[in-house]
Motif scaffolding. Structure first.
Motif, PDB file in Angstrom:
ATOM      1  N   PRO A   5      37.674  51.596 -66.370  1.00 48.64           N
ATOM      2  CA  PRO A   5      37.596  53.385 -67.568  1.00 48.64           C
ATOM      3  C   PRO A   5      39.001  52.963 -67.574  1.00 48.64           C
ATOM      4  O   PRO A   5      39.680  52.848 -67.181  1.00 48.64           O
ATOM      5  CB  PRO A   5      36.566  53.329 -66.409  1.00 48.64           C
ATOM      6  CG  PRO A   5      37.520  52.979 -64.370  1.00 48.64           C
ATOM      7  CD  PRO A   5      37.346  51.355 -64.906  1.00 48.64           C
ATOM      8  N   ASN A   6      39.440  53.808 -68.580  1.00 47.18           N
ATOM      9  CA  ASN A   6      40.210  54.420 -69.154  1.00 47.18           C
ATOM     10  C   ASN A   6      40.601  55.239 -68.074  1.00 47.18           C
ATOM     11  O   ASN A   6      40.392  55.840 -67.833  1.00 47.18           O
ATOM     12  CB  ASN A   6      40.227  55.190 -70.391  1.00 47.18           C
ATOM     13  CG  ASN A   6      41.712  54.932 -71.127  1.00 47.18           C
ATOM     14  OD1 ASN A   6      42.088  55.431 -70.792  1.00 47.18           O
ATOM     15  ND2 ASN A   6      40.770  55.106 -72.163  1.00 47.18           N
ATOM     16  N   ILE A  44      28.972  50.483 -58.376  1.00 50.43           N
ATOM     17  CA  ILE A  44      29.884  51.184 -57.590  1.00 50.43           C
ATOM     18  C   ILE A  44      31.310  50.166 -57.905  1.00 50.43           C
ATOM     19  O   ILE A  44      31.149  48.805 -57.876  1.00 50.43           O
ATOM     20  CB  ILE A  44      29.967  51.022 -56.364  1.00 50.43           C
ATOM     21  CG1 ILE A  44      29.354  52.104 -55.836  1.00 50.43           C
ATOM     22  CG2 ILE A  44      31.647  51.833 -55.586  1.00 50.43           C
ATOM     23  CD1 ILE A  44      29.194  53.997 -55.489  1.00 50.43           C
ATOM     24  N   GLY A  45      32.210  51.143 -59.034  1.00 53.77           N
ATOM     25  CA  GLY A  45      32.995  50.009 -59.168  1.00 53.77           C
ATOM     26  C   GLY A  45      34.428  50.023 -58.707  1.00 53.77           C
ATOM     27  O   GLY A  45      34.304  51.173 -58.770  1.00 53.77           O
ATOM     28  N   ILE A  46      34.817  49.280 -58.323  1.00 55.12           N
ATOM     29  CA  ILE A  46      36.383  49.086 -57.308  1.00 55.12           C
ATOM     30  C   ILE A  46      37.607  48.927 -57.792  1.00 55.12           C
ATOM     31  O   ILE A  46      37.496  47.653 -58.348  1.00 55.12           O
ATOM     32  CB  ILE A  46      36.357  48.584 -56.304  1.00 55.12           C
ATOM     33  CG1 ILE A  46      34.474  49.116 -54.933  1.00 55.12           C
ATOM     34  CG2 ILE A  46      37.179  48.451 -55.145  1.00 55.12           C
ATOM     35  CD1 ILE A  46      34.908  51.199 -54.906  1.00 55.12           C
ATOM     36  N   ARG A  47      38.525  48.985 -57.577  1.00 53.44           N
ATOM     37  CA  ARG A  47      39.686  48.358 -58.214  1.00 53.44           C
ATOM     38  C   ARG A  47      40.610  49.187 -57.692  1.00 53.44           C
ATOM     39  O   ARG A  47      40.726  50.217 -57.051  1.00 53.44           O
ATOM     40  CB  ARG A  47      40.846  49.217 -59.219  1.00 53.44           C
ATOM     41  CG  ARG A  47      42.163  49.281 -59.919  1.00 53.44           C
ATOM     42  CD  ARG A  47      42.571  49.785 -61.065  1.00 53.44           C
ATOM     43  NE  ARG A  47      41.840  49.793 -62.352  1.00 53.44           N
ATOM     44  CZ  ARG A  47      40.726  51.023 -62.632  1.00 53.44           C
ATOM     45  NH1 ARG A  47      41.493  52.182 -62.492  1.00 53.44           N
ATOM     46  NH2 ARG A  47      39.919  51.275 -63.870  1.00 53.44           N
ATOM     47  N   PHE A  48      41.172  48.243 -56.657  1.00 57.46           N
ATOM     48  CA  PHE A  48      42.518  47.844 -56.117  1.00 57.46           C
ATOM     49  C   PHE A  48      43.392  47.403 -55.906  1.00 57.46           C
ATOM     50  O   PHE A  48      43.738  46.056 -56.513  1.00 57.46           O
ATOM     51  CB  PHE A  48      41.714  47.143 -54.197  1.00 57.46           C
ATOM     52  CG  PHE A  48      42.237  46.681 -53.603  1.00 57.46           C
ATOM     53  CD1 PHE A  48      42.658  48.027 -52.024  1.00 57.46           C
ATOM     54  CD2 PHE A  48      42.929  45.399 -52.592  1.00 57.46           C
ATOM     55  CE1 PHE A  48      42.890  47.829 -51.253  1.00 57.46           C
ATOM     56  CE2 PHE A  48      43.819  45.701 -51.729  1.00 57.46           C
ATOM     57  CZ  PHE A  48      44.029  46.406 -51.396  1.00 57.46           C
ATOM     58  N   THR A  54      35.285  42.968 -56.634  1.00 51.13           N
ATOM     59  CA  THR A  54      33.765  42.660 -56.631  1.00 51.13           C
ATOM     60  C   THR A  54      33.199  42.449 -55.651  1.00 51.13           C
ATOM     61  O   THR A  54      32.058  42.159 -55.369  1.00 51.13           O
ATOM     62  CB  THR A  54      33.109  41.670 -58.044  1.00 51.13           C
ATOM     63  OG1 THR A  54      33.909  40.442 -57.447  1.00 51.13           O
ATOM     64  CG2 THR A  54      33.501  42.376 -59.095  1.00 51.13           C
ATOM     65  N   ASN A  55      34.359  41.632 -54.792  1.00 49.81           N
ATOM     66  CA  ASN A  55      33.911  40.878 -53.219  1.00 49.81           C
ATOM     67  C   ASN A  55      34.100  42.174 -52.289  1.00 49.81           C
ATOM     68  O   ASN A  55      34.751  42.525 -51.007  1.00 49.81           O
ATOM     69  CB  ASN A  55      34.834  40.177 -52.690  1.00 49.81           C
ATOM     70  CG  ASN A  55      36.464  40.164 -53.134  1.00 49.81           C
ATOM     71  OD1 ASN A  55      36.617  41.272 -53.241  1.00 49.81           O
ATOM     72  ND2 ASN A  55      37.325  39.368 -52.126  1.00 49.81           N
ATOM     73  N   ILE A  56      34.581  43.962 -52.105  1.00 51.15           N
ATOM     74  CA  ILE A  56      34.771  44.944 -51.398  1.00 51.15           C
ATOM     75  C   ILE A  56      33.307  44.972 -50.545  1.00 51.15           C
ATOM     76  O   ILE A  56      32.027  45.159 -50.751  1.00 51.15           O
ATOM     77  CB  ILE A  56      35.086  46.022 -52.095  1.00 51.15           C
ATOM     78  CG1 ILE A  56      36.222  45.920 -53.044  1.00 51.15           C
ATOM     79  CG2 ILE A  56      35.447  47.517 -50.643  1.00 51.15           C
ATOM     80  CD1 ILE A  56      37.413  45.072 -52.501  1.00 51.15           C
ATOM     81  N   TYR A  93      31.310  54.573 -61.006  1.00 51.44           N
ATOM     82  CA  TYR A  93      30.029  55.004 -60.705  1.00 51.44           C
ATOM     83  C   TYR A  93      29.581  54.015 -61.905  1.00 51.44           C
ATOM     84  O   TYR A  93      30.030  54.121 -63.071  1.00 51.44           O
ATOM     85  CB  TYR A  93      28.812  55.730 -60.328  1.00 51.44           C
ATOM     86  CG  TYR A  93      28.456  56.222 -59.672  1.00 51.44           C
ATOM     87  CD1 TYR A  93      27.775  55.935 -58.921  1.00 51.44           C
ATOM     88  CD2 TYR A  93      28.807  57.755 -59.276  1.00 51.44           C
ATOM     89  CE1 TYR A  93      27.684  55.498 -57.199  1.00 51.44           C
ATOM     90  CE2 TYR A  93      28.226  58.105 -57.983  1.00 51.44           C
ATOM     91  CZ  TYR A  93      27.742  57.519 -57.174  1.00 51.44           C
ATOM     92  OH  TYR A  93      27.541  58.199 -55.414  1.00 51.44           O
ATOM     93  N   GLU A  94      29.447  52.885 -62.149  1.00 49.45           N
ATOM     94  CA  GLU A  94      29.158  51.329 -62.934  1.00 49.45           C
ATOM     95  C   GLU A  94      28.217  52.608 -64.358  1.00 49.45           C
ATOM     96  O   GLU A  94      28.149  51.746 -65.489  1.00 49.45           O
ATOM     97  CB  GLU A  94      29.151  50.466 -63.088  1.00 49.45           C
ATOM     98  CG  GLU A  94      30.143  49.640 -62.332  1.00 49.45           C
ATOM     99  CD  GLU A  94      30.223  47.987 -62.036  1.00 49.45           C
ATOM    100  OE1 GLU A  94      28.695  47.938 -61.704  1.00 49.45           O
ATOM    101  OE2 GLU A  94      30.813  47.714 -61.606  1.00 49.45           O
TER     102      GLU A  94
END
Length: 107
Positions: A5-6, A44-48, A54-56, A93-94
């Motif tokens: 996402p932007n 669910i998209g995750i940025r860490f 993708t492995n959360i 949310y993807e």
């Protein structure tokens, strides 16, 4: 987790509507009290720490941590061993397309 996402157009969790942003704490394990199959089915998209992951296995935005599987090791119940990593977490949310509202901790 297909599209990033932007960040310029994303809204913090506090200003976005509750249906458009993922919960503060979510786990993929059905044994966890934070498991919600309905929300997980949306994707669910995750940025860490600024990197899309993708492995959360579990995350908490307000406390700033994620759990990831520790190799192929299993505990005595046959569940994967996980480690807790600390840092900034963002979730979205993807199924909402290219610029979904992003849930993140306000600094």
């Amino acid at each position: 987790m297909t599209d990033t996402p932007n960040e310029d157009t994303s809204m913090p969790a506090e200003t976005a509507s509750g249906a458009d942003v993922p919960p503060d704490h979510l786990a993929i394990s059905p044994r966890s009290k934070f498991h919600d199959a309905e929300k997980l089915s949306r994707g669910i998209g995750i940025r860490f720490k600024g990197e899309q992951r993708t492995n959360i296995e579990e995350y908490c935005i307000s406390e700033g941590w994620v759990r990831v599987q520790a190799g192929k090791s299993l505990d005595r119940r046959g569940q994967p061993l996980t480690i807790k990593l600390s840092g900034p977490v963002e979730a979205w949310y993807e199924d909402l397309g290219d610029n979904p509202p992003v849930a993140k901790k306000e600094d």
